[in-house]
Scaffold this motif. Structure first.
Motif, PDB file in Angstrom:
ATOM      1  N   GLN A   1       0.808  -1.223   0.000  1.00 25.24           N
ATOM      2  CA  GLN A   1       0.000   0.000   0.000  1.00 25.24           C
ATOM      3  C   GLN A   1       0.843   1.275   0.000  1.00 25.24           C
ATOM      4  O   GLN A   1       0.293   2.374   0.131  1.00 25.24           O
TER       5      GLN A   1
ATOM      6  N   VAL B   1       3.619  -0.659   6.193  1.00 22.25           N
ATOM      7  CA  VAL B   1       2.361   0.054   5.990  1.00 22.25           C
ATOM      8  C   VAL B   1       1.837   0.623   7.305  1.00 22.25           C
ATOM      9  O   VAL B   1       1.301   1.739   7.352  1.00 22.25           O
TER      10      VAL B   1
ATOM     11  N   ASP C   1      -7.494   3.550   6.954  1.00 15.67           N
ATOM     12  CA  ASP C   1      -6.293   3.638   6.121  1.00 15.67           C
ATOM     13  C   ASP C   1      -5.449   4.802   6.628  1.00 15.67           C
ATOM     14  O   ASP C   1      -5.869   5.957   6.585  1.00 15.67           O
TER      15      ASP C   1
ATOM     16  N   SER D   1      -2.187   5.996   3.037  1.00 16.92           N
ATOM     17  CA  SER D   1      -2.393   6.668   1.743  1.00 16.92           C
ATOM     18  C   SER D   1      -2.108   8.153   1.818  1.00 16.92           C
ATOM     19  O   SER D   1      -1.519   8.728   0.890  1.00 16.92           O
TER      20      SER D   1
END
Length: 439
Positions: free
Chosen positions: A230, A259, A312, A315
């Motif tokens: 990711q 991540v 998340d 990102s």
């Protein structure tokens, strides 16, 4: 009574004994891990002398001010009272269920908790899987450049790494036709690192399909390191391998370290996919080896479900204005502005792998340069040859510092390379010109 028979040797007796060092395993001489090797030891010596160093050798988020997300920290704190006993050798049931569900949502075939192994980081699971797979002399196709643990684990489990080239001229992507020429009767597996460490390359779907076809044709195991799955920049996409592999045996590795910025928790996982008939013996072998080490770190496993089902948090760091994105941009701009550096911009992962070019590259030795850069400019990088490549004009840096620090790093690197280029130019200008031949 026992004291009469077991007396410690006197100093005189010890001094008369032969002073021969203890022998160590011979194959260790074939293993390289300069990420934490001699240069890192020299760095500790310099720091003990009061030197301030910028250390870019390890992709260790916590060392650069990153923290594991709060919802992961809470998950461990809330369950700390349940972490005292051993757990099953494959890991906590809830953690394995969360991993299986995550990969099932990515269309991994037959993703089941029984096929999930939780380990003390991906590193332990790489070693465990190769120990379960290899007999002496077996071969594993490994990318060059590679993350050197793959080569080391293959060697120390009595195998032989066979390198397929991922050249800068091809964006550090492999050529499947060349890969297939390297397959022999001893080949057991193909290693893929996607997104790649050290280059940041990401593998397109069609390339992955061709590699799967090679594995299917020659009955090879696919070992795919997807720990950076990711960590992507500028619209780069990630293609998981297991859904493309289908019935072809595959082990997918990932974890919390990158991540989720939780390296020190040492939580990784491996998921076996493919035909049950083909993978069951390997699954049982891995289970046996997992049982011999009892179990992985238990507290960190309570964060797996929260990590995979929670918000998340990566990102934004990789998007425009995000910290990782801006540091990557600083590296790209610094290399573009330098007459001594060339760079294939990383599309993913936490590293850049610049090449030294031009006058500075003449007679360049990456290890010696890394040592001089640390001694003279206070910057620690990893020599490119540490990643099992046949050339010596690259080095790796991590993208974890902030952008301001990284600009300063590359100003120092460029200064060191400018000194090399100037010295090389003087050497050339001082060479005597050849006299014309006599008539």
């Amino acid at each position: 009574m026992l004291g009469r028979f077991f007396q410690p040797l006197s100093r005189a007796a010890m001094s008369s004994a032969p002073s021969k060092p203890l022998a160590v395993r011979e194959r260790l001489s074939e293993v390289r891990y300069e990420i934490r090797g001699e240069l890192a030891r020299r760095a500790r010596e310099l720091e003990a002398q009061g030197r301030k160093l910028i250390k870019l050798n390890i992709g260790n988020p916590g060392a650069f001010g990153f923290r594991a997300p709060e919802h992961l920290q809470r998950a461990i704190a809330d369950d700390m009272g349940r972490t005292d006993p051993y757990t099953h050798q494959q890991g906590l049931p809830a953690a394995r269920e969360a991993v299986a569900a995550w990969y099932a949502a990515r269309n991994t075939p037959d993703a089941h908790p029984d096929r999930v192994f939780i380990g003390n980081g991906v590193s332990e699971l790489i070693d465990l899987s190769l120990r379960a797979l290899l007999n002496p002399g077996d071969e594993v196709l490994v990318p060059s450049p590679d993350y050197p643990l793959w080569s080391a684990a293959t060697i120390l489990n009595d195998g032989r790494p066979v390198y397929y080239q991922c050249s800068a001229s091809n964006g550090f992507l492999p050529d499947p036709s060349e890969m297939e020429t390297l397959v022999s009767s001893r080949t057991r597996a193909i290693v893929l690192i996607n997104p790649n460490n050290p280059t940041g390359a990401t593998y397109p779907r069609e390339l992955l399909r061709r590699i799967v076809a090679i594995a299917a044709k020659h009955r090879l195991l696919l070992l795919v390191d997807e720990i950076y799955d990711q960590v992507l920049y500028d619209g780069a996409t990630f293609e998981p391998l297991a859904p493309l592999a289908g019935e072809v045996p595959c082990i997918t590795f990932s974890g919390l370290s990158k991540v989720h910025r939780a390296c020190g928790w040492r939580v990784g996982w491996a998921l076996l996919s493919g035909s049950a008939e083909l993978i069951t013996p390997l699954q049982h072998a891995m289970d046996l080896l997992g049982a011999l080490r009892l179990c992985a770190n238990v507290p960190g496993q309570y964060a797996v479900e929260a990590a995979l089902n929670g918000p998340d948090t990566i990102s934004a760091l990789c998007a425009a204005d995000g910290r990782l994105y801006e540091t990557r941009r600083a590296v790209i701009e610094a290399c573009a502005a330098s007459e001594h550096l060339a760079l294939c911009a990383p599309a993913g992962a936490l590293y850049a792998f610049p090449a030294v070019v031009g006058d500075a590259a003449r007679g360049f030795d990456d290890y010696q340069f890394a040592l001089e850069l640390m001694e003279d400019e206070g910057v620690l990088v990893v020599p490119g040859s540490s990643f099992n490549v046949p050339y010596r004009n690259h080095f790796r840096v991590t993208l974890l510092p902030d952008a301001v620090s990284m600009r300063e790093v590359f100003a120092r690197i460029d200064r060191a390379l400018a000194r090399r280029a100037e010295a090389n130019t003087k050497v050339v200008s001082l060479k005597p010109r050849s006299r014309p031949a006599a008539a």
